[in-house]
Design a protein around this motif. Sequence first.
Motif, PDB file in Angstrom:
ATOM      1  N   GLY A  16       5.731  -4.544  -5.048  1.00 42.66           N
ATOM      2  CA  GLY A  16       6.641  -3.458  -5.357  1.00 42.66           C
ATOM      3  C   GLY A  16       6.042  -2.377  -6.225  1.00 42.66           C
ATOM      4  N   VAL A  17       4.756  -2.476  -6.549  1.00 45.50           N
ATOM      5  CA  VAL A  17       4.116  -1.491  -7.420  1.00 45.50           C
ATOM      6  C   VAL A  17       4.058  -0.133  -6.730  1.00 45.50           C
ATOM      7  CG1 VAL A  17       1.995  -0.858  -8.624  1.00 45.50           C
ATOM      8  CG2 VAL A  17       2.810  -3.205  -8.710  1.00 45.50           C
ATOM      9  N   CYS A  18       3.599  -0.088  -5.488  1.00 42.31           N
ATOM     10  CA  CYS A  18       3.504   1.192  -4.768  1.00 42.31           C
ATOM     11  C   CYS A  18       4.886   1.788  -4.542  1.00 42.31           C
ATOM     12  CB  CYS A  18       2.783   1.012  -3.438  1.00 42.31           C
ATOM     13  SG  CYS A  18       1.023   0.693  -3.615  1.00 42.31           S
ATOM     14  N   ALA A  19       5.869   0.962  -4.216  1.00 40.48           N
ATOM     15  CA  ALA A  19       7.231   1.451  -4.020  1.00 40.48           C
ATOM     16  C   ALA A  19       7.809   2.002  -5.322  1.00 40.48           C
ATOM     17  CB  ALA A  19       8.121   0.346  -3.472  1.00 40.48           C
ATOM     18  N   GLY A  20       7.520   1.346  -6.431  1.00 40.46           N
ATOM     19  CA  GLY A  20       7.991   1.820  -7.731  1.00 40.46           C
ATOM     20  C   GLY A  20       7.343   3.132  -8.135  1.00 40.46           C
ATOM     21  N   LEU A  21       6.041   3.248  -7.904  1.00 42.70           N
ATOM     22  CA  LEU A  21       5.348   4.501  -8.213  1.00 42.70           C
ATOM     23  C   LEU A  21       5.862   5.629  -7.327  1.00 42.70           C
ATOM     24  CD1 LEU A  21       1.692   3.216  -8.670  1.00 42.70           C
ATOM     25  CD2 LEU A  21       3.187   4.123 -10.446  1.00 42.70           C
ATOM     26  N   GLY A  26       8.730  10.640  -6.716  1.00 41.65           N
ATOM     27  CA  GLY A  26       9.368  11.350  -5.623  1.00 41.65           C
ATOM     28  C   GLY A  26       8.528  11.444  -4.358  1.00 41.65           C
ATOM     29  N   MET A  27       7.752  10.425  -4.078  1.00 40.42           N
ATOM     30  CA  MET A  27       6.920  10.397  -2.881  1.00 40.42           C
ATOM     31  C   MET A  27       7.415   9.274  -1.978  1.00 40.42           C
ATOM     32  SD  MET A  27       3.227  10.694  -4.780  1.00 40.42           S
ATOM     33  CE  MET A  27       2.276  10.715  -3.288  1.00 40.42           C
ATOM     34  N   SER A  28       6.877   9.235  -0.757  1.00 40.40           N
ATOM     35  CA  SER A  28       7.222   8.118   0.120  1.00 40.40           C
ATOM     36  C   SER A  28       6.341   6.923  -0.234  1.00 40.40           C
ATOM     37  CB  SER A  28       7.041   8.492   1.588  1.00 40.40           C
ATOM     38  OG  SER A  28       5.679   8.533   1.924  1.00 40.40           O
ATOM     39  N   ALA A  29       6.887   5.736  -0.086  1.00 44.54           N
ATOM     40  CA  ALA A  29       6.135   4.526  -0.403  1.00 44.54           C
ATOM     41  C   ALA A  29       4.939   4.376   0.523  1.00 44.54           C
ATOM     42  CB  ALA A  29       7.044   3.300  -0.308  1.00 44.54           C
ATOM     43  N   GLY A  30       5.088   4.778   1.768  1.00 44.10           N
ATOM     44  CA  GLY A  30       3.976   4.708   2.719  1.00 44.10           C
ATOM     45  C   GLY A  30       2.805   5.573   2.290  1.00 44.10           C
ATOM     46  N   LEU A  34      -0.912   4.278   1.378  1.00 43.33           N
ATOM     47  CA  LEU A  34      -2.086   4.837   2.050  1.00 43.33           C
ATOM     48  C   LEU A  34      -3.101   5.343   1.037  1.00 43.33           C
ATOM     49  CD1 LEU A  34      -3.492   5.693   4.685  1.00 43.33           C
ATOM     50  CD2 LEU A  34      -2.255   7.872   4.476  1.00 43.33           C
ATOM     51  N   LEU A  35      -2.647   6.037   0.010  1.00 43.74           N
ATOM     52  CA  LEU A  35      -3.554   6.515  -1.038  1.00 43.74           C
ATOM     53  C   LEU A  35      -4.238   5.354  -1.751  1.00 43.74           C
ATOM     54  CD1 LEU A  35      -1.447   9.426  -2.546  1.00 43.74           C
ATOM     55  CD2 LEU A  35      -3.529   9.617  -1.175  1.00 43.74           C
ATOM     56  N   PHE A  36      -3.501   4.279  -1.989  1.00 41.07           N
ATOM     57  CA  PHE A  36      -4.102   3.110  -2.629  1.00 41.07           C
ATOM     58  C   PHE A  36      -5.172   2.496  -1.735  1.00 41.07           C
ATOM     59  CE2 PHE A  36      -4.194  -1.515  -3.320  1.00 41.07           C
ATOM     60  CZ  PHE A  36      -4.713  -1.521  -4.596  1.00 41.07           C
ATOM     61  N   LEU A  37      -4.864   2.354  -0.448  1.00 37.80           N
ATOM     62  CA  LEU A  37      -5.854   1.788   0.473  1.00 37.80           C
ATOM     63  C   LEU A  37      -7.099   2.662   0.570  1.00 37.80           C
ATOM     64  CD1 LEU A  37      -3.595   0.434   3.348  1.00 37.80           C
ATOM     65  CD2 LEU A  37      -4.862  -0.888   1.640  1.00 37.80           C
ATOM     66  N   LEU A  38      -6.914   3.972   0.605  1.00 41.81           N
ATOM     67  CA  LEU A  38      -8.071   4.874   0.638  1.00 41.81           C
ATOM     68  C   LEU A  38      -8.867   4.809  -0.664  1.00 41.81           C
ATOM     69  CD1 LEU A  38      -6.547   8.000   2.412  1.00 41.81           C
ATOM     70  CD2 LEU A  38      -8.187   6.346   3.346  1.00 41.81           C
ATOM     71  N   SER A  39      -8.177   4.604  -1.772  1.00 42.87           N
ATOM     72  CA  SER A  39      -8.885   4.519  -3.054  1.00 42.87           C
ATOM     73  C   SER A  39      -9.756   3.270  -3.138  1.00 42.87           C
ATOM     74  CB  SER A  39      -7.900   4.547  -4.224  1.00 42.87           C
ATOM     75  OG  SER A  39      -7.248   3.298  -4.368  1.00 42.87           O
ATOM     76  N   LEU A  40      -9.452   2.257  -2.332  1.00 40.77           N
ATOM     77  CA  LEU A  40     -10.269   1.047  -2.336  1.00 40.77           C
ATOM     78  C   LEU A  40     -11.669   1.305  -1.789  1.00 40.77           C
ATOM     79  CD1 LEU A  40      -7.684  -1.635  -1.211  1.00 40.77           C
ATOM     80  CD2 LEU A  40      -8.571  -1.226  -3.506  1.00 40.77           C
ATOM     81  N   LEU A  41     -11.853   2.408  -1.067  1.00 42.00           N
ATOM     82  CA  LEU A  41     -13.177   2.765  -0.554  1.00 42.00           C
ATOM     83  C   LEU A  41     -14.081   3.288  -1.660  1.00 42.00           C
ATOM     84  CD1 LEU A  41     -12.079   4.534   2.735  1.00 42.00           C
ATOM     85  CD2 LEU A  41     -12.951   2.200   2.479  1.00 42.00           C
ATOM     86  N   PRO A  43     -15.608   3.239  -5.629  1.00 40.78           N
ATOM     87  CA  PRO A  43     -15.834   2.234  -6.676  1.00 40.78           C
ATOM     88  C   PRO A  43     -14.842   2.447  -7.821  1.00 40.78           C
ATOM     89  CG  PRO A  43     -17.553   3.899  -6.721  1.00 40.78           C
ATOM     90  CD  PRO A  43     -16.705   4.190  -5.525  1.00 40.78           C
ATOM     91  N   GLY A  44     -14.386   1.352  -8.393  1.00 39.27           N
ATOM     92  CA  GLY A  44     -13.456   1.468  -9.507  1.00 39.27           C
ATOM     93  C   GLY A  44     -12.660   0.196  -9.702  1.00 39.27           C
ATOM     94  N   THR A  45     -11.642   0.314 -10.512  1.00 36.49           N
ATOM     95  CA  THR A  45     -10.846  -0.847 -10.903  1.00 36.49           C
ATOM     96  C   THR A  45      -9.425  -0.768 -10.355  1.00 36.49           C
ATOM     97  OG1 THR A  45     -10.239   0.264 -12.941  1.00 36.49           O
ATOM     98  CG2 THR A  45     -12.166  -1.171 -13.032  1.00 36.49           C
ATOM     99  N   GLN A  46      -9.269  -0.288  -9.139  1.00 37.69           N
ATOM    100  CA  GLN A  46      -7.946  -0.089  -8.567  1.00 37.69           C
ATOM    101  C   GLN A  46      -7.149  -1.383  -8.486  1.00 37.69           C
ATOM    102  OE1 GLN A  46     -10.810   0.864  -7.349  1.00 37.69           O
ATOM    103  NE2 GLN A  46     -10.755   2.891  -6.468  1.00 37.69           N
ATOM    104  N   VAL A  47      -7.767  -2.448  -8.065  1.00 37.11           N
ATOM    105  CA  VAL A  47      -7.058  -3.721  -7.907  1.00 37.11           C
ATOM    106  C   VAL A  47      -6.624  -4.256  -9.269  1.00 37.11           C
ATOM    107  CG1 VAL A  47      -7.258  -6.092  -7.092  1.00 37.11           C
ATOM    108  CG2 VAL A  47      -8.267  -4.232  -5.766  1.00 37.11           C
ATOM    109  N   ILE A  48      -7.468  -4.123 -10.259  1.00 37.44           N
ATOM    110  CA  ILE A  48      -7.112  -4.584 -11.607  1.00 37.44           C
ATOM    111  C   ILE A  48      -5.941  -3.772 -12.151  1.00 37.44           C
ATOM    112  CG2 ILE A  48      -7.930  -4.774 -13.992  1.00 37.44           C
ATOM    113  CD1 ILE A  48     -10.714  -5.406 -12.777  1.00 37.44           C
ATOM    114  N   ILE A  49      -5.956  -2.455 -11.931  1.00 36.88           N
ATOM    115  CA  ILE A  49      -4.854  -1.606 -12.375  1.00 36.88           C
ATOM    116  C   ILE A  49      -3.569  -2.002 -11.664  1.00 36.88           C
ATOM    117  CG2 ILE A  49      -3.962   0.754 -12.339  1.00 36.88           C
ATOM    118  CD1 ILE A  49      -6.868   1.669 -12.850  1.00 36.88           C
TER     119      ILE A  49
END
Length: 65
Positions: A16-21, A26-30, A34-41, A43-49
């Motif tokens: 529910g993190v993406c849906a809550g954000l 005021g954005m769509s959950a989809g 999608l932005l989260f999945l693209l950010s996984l490409l 380097p960084g700590t996206q999963v930890i965040i």
Amino acid sequence: MSRKLVRPRQGRMFAGVCAGLAQRFGMSAGMVRLLFLLSLLLPGTQVIICLILWILMPDEDRVRY
């Protein structure tokens, strides 16, 4: 009226993190997913965040307005 950062009961997929954000900003959950999945490409700590937000963001049921 400001929206609180909570994990909603409706529209959540994994935690529910993406849906809550999406709801908070005021954005769509989809789009947030999608932005989260693209950010996984990148380097960084996206999963930890995401895990930290999952722990810190309360469920919608537990928040009093």
